[in-house]
Scaffold this motif. Structure first.
Motif, PDB file in Angstrom:
ATOM      1  N   GLU A  77       0.728  -1.312   0.060  1.00 56.50           N
ATOM      2  CA  GLU A  77       0.081  -0.039   0.066  1.00 56.50           C
ATOM      3  C   GLU A  77       0.936   1.201   0.060  1.00 56.50           C
ATOM      4  OE1 GLU A  77      -3.348   0.376  -0.200  1.00 56.50           O
ATOM      5  OE2 GLU A  77      -3.331  -1.455  -0.871  1.00 56.50           O
ATOM      6  N   ASN A  97      -2.838   2.170 -13.506  1.00 55.57           N
ATOM      7  CA  ASN A  97      -3.303   0.935 -13.144  1.00 55.57           C
ATOM      8  C   ASN A  97      -3.213  -0.235 -13.939  1.00 55.57           C
ATOM      9  OD1 ASN A  97      -4.917   2.668 -11.180  1.00 55.57           O
ATOM     10  ND2 ASN A  97      -6.795   2.496 -12.156  1.00 55.57           N
ATOM     11  N   ASP A 104       1.891  -5.149  -8.469  1.00 60.16           N
ATOM     12  CA  ASP A 104       0.941  -5.477  -7.219  1.00 60.16           C
ATOM     13  C   ASP A 104       0.775  -7.165  -7.097  1.00 60.16           C
ATOM     14  OD1 ASP A 104      -0.971  -5.048  -5.093  1.00 60.16           O
ATOM     15  OD2 ASP A 104      -2.246  -6.027  -6.328  1.00 60.16           O
ATOM     16  N   GLN A 249     -10.921   3.786  -9.947  1.00 55.48           N
ATOM     17  CA  GLN A 249     -11.563   3.647  -8.561  1.00 55.48           C
ATOM     18  C   GLN A 249     -12.717   4.487  -8.267  1.00 55.48           C
ATOM     19  OE1 GLN A 249      -9.179   2.885  -4.789  1.00 55.48           O
ATOM     20  NE2 GLN A 249      -7.611   4.023  -6.234  1.00 55.48           N
ATOM     21  N   SER A 268      -8.337  -6.432 -11.192  1.00 59.54           N
ATOM     22  CA  SER A 268      -7.472  -5.429 -10.760  1.00 59.54           C
ATOM     23  C   SER A 268      -6.851  -4.677 -11.787  1.00 59.54           C
ATOM     24  CB  SER A 268      -6.461  -6.464 -10.024  1.00 59.54           C
ATOM     25  OG  SER A 268      -5.631  -7.079 -10.949  1.00 59.54           O
ATOM     26  N   VAL A 271      -8.655  -1.002 -11.547  1.00 64.69           N
ATOM     27  CA  VAL A 271      -8.418  -0.354 -10.435  1.00 64.69           C
ATOM     28  C   VAL A 271      -7.092  -0.434  -9.738  1.00 64.69           C
ATOM     29  CG1 VAL A 271     -11.075  -0.273  -9.776  1.00 64.69           C
ATOM     30  CG2 VAL A 271      -9.350  -2.033  -8.861  1.00 64.69           C
ATOM     31  N   SER A 273      -5.001  -2.475  -8.160  1.00 60.45           N
ATOM     32  CA  SER A 273      -4.402  -3.467  -7.458  1.00 60.45           C
ATOM     33  C   SER A 273      -5.343  -4.540  -6.873  1.00 60.45           C
ATOM     34  CB  SER A 273      -3.924  -2.916  -5.937  1.00 60.45           C
ATOM     35  OG  SER A 273      -4.962  -2.495  -5.253  1.00 60.45           O
ATOM     36  N   ARG A 275      -5.950  -5.604  -3.874  1.00 56.09           N
ATOM     37  CA  ARG A 275      -6.758  -5.145  -2.751  1.00 56.09           C
ATOM     38  C   ARG A 275      -7.891  -4.183  -3.018  1.00 56.09           C
ATOM     39  NH1 ARG A 275      -5.493  -4.816   2.665  1.00 56.09           N
ATOM     40  NH2 ARG A 275      -3.152  -5.122   2.170  1.00 56.09           N
ATOM     41  N   ARG A 276      -7.858  -3.345  -4.139  1.00 57.06           N
ATOM     42  CA  ARG A 276      -8.645  -2.277  -4.426  1.00 57.06           C
ATOM     43  C   ARG A 276      -9.838  -3.048  -5.218  1.00 57.06           C
ATOM     44  NH1 ARG A 276      -5.102   2.307  -7.516  1.00 57.06           N
ATOM     45  NH2 ARG A 276      -3.846   3.175  -5.742  1.00 57.06           N
ATOM     46  N   THR A 279     -11.672  -4.756  -2.166  1.00 55.52           N
ATOM     47  CA  THR A 279     -12.409  -4.040  -1.504  1.00 55.52           C
ATOM     48  C   THR A 279     -13.662  -3.356  -2.186  1.00 55.52           C
ATOM     49  OG1 THR A 279     -10.415  -3.229  -0.137  1.00 55.52           O
ATOM     50  CG2 THR A 279     -12.448  -1.540  -0.262  1.00 55.52           C
ATOM     51  N   LEU A 280     -13.529  -2.949  -3.602  1.00 57.92           N
ATOM     52  CA  LEU A 280     -14.778  -2.525  -4.304  1.00 57.92           C
ATOM     53  C   LEU A 280     -15.750  -3.652  -4.664  1.00 57.92           C
ATOM     54  CD1 LEU A 280     -12.747  -0.197  -6.639  1.00 57.92           C
ATOM     55  CD2 LEU A 280     -14.389   0.563  -5.044  1.00 57.92           C
TER      56      LEU A 280
END
Length: 379
Positions: A77, A97, A104, A249, A268, A271, A273, A275-276, A279-280
């Motif tokens: 991060e 991205n 990533d 994002q 990914s 956005v 990564s 993680r993104r 999360t989304l």
């Protein structure tokens, strides 16, 4: 543990069939493989999406390298923040991205290997034991579609995906052949890549849903302004899927909050990564929306990374997208389960859980250097 070596390998691998849609006409995939090596000898692999131009992604990766070298892979991060804010890639979000997604993946691969755990466990653990993937159909004659579907049904596929938006009358005959071949329970999904106006989409979706039962329609009209998808959603009986329009994002957040789509199709790459993406996707779940994993055309590295995330999502659809079954080869040693089957189970090896075939990596790197990328407008 520090990253001491940053390498990129642009590759070109052919498709076994030409990909033809209202947006692209291409004969294979050109992406950039990322290899990160640490001071304790671990190697992490990632894959950056080429988008329109592979060379620009290589250039972006080279510009990002100073923010990665010397860093701890567990600080993904912080690395991302430096790349996008200090490196100013937030001003070129899509290229940023597409490129950073490969970095990533390699960082997460290193973390999994460092702690001896498969990636899905680092994202909360699996909610299912396997993921179902779609059959990617090639446009053609009705007889060609019947043959493709008959072979896929024998292999166990239950979700069938066709690009549309080129010639509605011809595509109607293709859909008729698909439904006849897959039976009443097979799911038919279509993707117009934003080719239609709202009236055109209303016409075709209403007609085709009544005749063939469309499971959902991906990108039937332009994603923005959001009013187009919202209007269409009120006028047709077909579930709508957003794909184009999820490029950043903030775009994805707008689409989720607007309620303009029933399903989000992204990855990914969109956005930046894993993680993104995770999360989304969880945010979409709070809005009672499903997530279908997207593919731009990808090698097994990106496919494996996304598969780990899908295993952890409460709202992942069946029929996740893949191109392994239409690639002539791959750099993942032994290939992927979804090259020949619709289902892919748990990956228990650490990190991404894949091995890279060094000879194939070099072979397809040489193919890129010799022939260039597979352009999206030339088969």
């Amino acid at each position: 543990m520090k990253i001491v070596k940053f390498e990129t390998f642009p590759l070109s691998i052919a498709y076994s069939q030409v990909e033809h849609s209202s947006r692209v006409h291409r004969g294979g995939v050109s992406d950039v493989v990322v290899k990160l090596t640490t001071d304790n000898g671990l190697i992490g692999w990632g894959e950056s999406c080429s988008g329109a131009d592979t060379a620009s992604i290589v250039a972006a990766l080279n510009a990002m390298a100073p923010f990665v070298l010397g860093q701890d892979p567990w600080s993904s991060e912080a690395i991302a923040r430096e790349v996008f804010r200090t490196g100013l890639w937030d001003y070129r979000a899509m290229t940023g991205n597409y490129a950073f997604a490969g970095i990533d993946m390699a960082l997460w691969d290193l973390c999994g290997k460092d702690c001896g755990q498969p990636l899905y466990r680092l994202f909360g653990g699996a909610l299912r034991s396997e993921i179902d993937y779609f059959c990617y159909l090639a446009q053609g004659t009705p007889e060609s579609l019947r043959r493709q579907c008959a072979a896929a049904v024998k292999r166990g596929y239950s979700c069938f995906y066709l690009k549309v938006g080129i010639d509605g009358a011809a595509e109607e005959k293709m859909l008729e052949a698909i439904r006849a071949a897959v039976g009443p329970r097979g799911k038919i999904r279509i993707d117009a890549n934003e080719a239609w106006s709202v009236p055109e989409a209303v016409h075709w979706l209403t007609r085709w849903h009544a005749a063939f039962g469309i499971d959902f329609a991906e990108a039937p009209v332009k994603a923005f302004p959001l009013s187009l998808m919202k209007e269409l959603r009120q006028r047709v009986p077909v579930a709508l899927c957003a794909n184009e329009g999820l490029e950043r994002q903030s775009d994805t957040v707008q689409m989720i909050a607007s309620g303009a789509a029933d399903v989000l199709c992204f990855s990914s790459y969109w956005v930046g990564s894993l993680r993104r993406f995770h999360t989304l996707s969880q945010m979409a779940h709070l809005y009672d929306q499903k997530v279908c994993k997207h593919t731009h055309g990808e090698f097994g590295i990106a496919a494996a990374a996304a598969h780990h995330i899908l295993l952890t999502l409460p709202n992942a659809t069946d029929g996740a997208q893949q191109t392994a079954s239409v690639l002539a080869d791959d750099v993942v040693a032994g290939g992927l389960p979804v090259a020949t089957s619709p289902r892919w189970g748990l990956i228990e090896a650490p990190g991404l859980g894949i091995e890279i075939d060094a000879e194939k990596l070099q072979r397809y790197h040489e193919a890129f250097r010799r022939d260039g990328q597979f352009l999206p407008y030339a088969a």
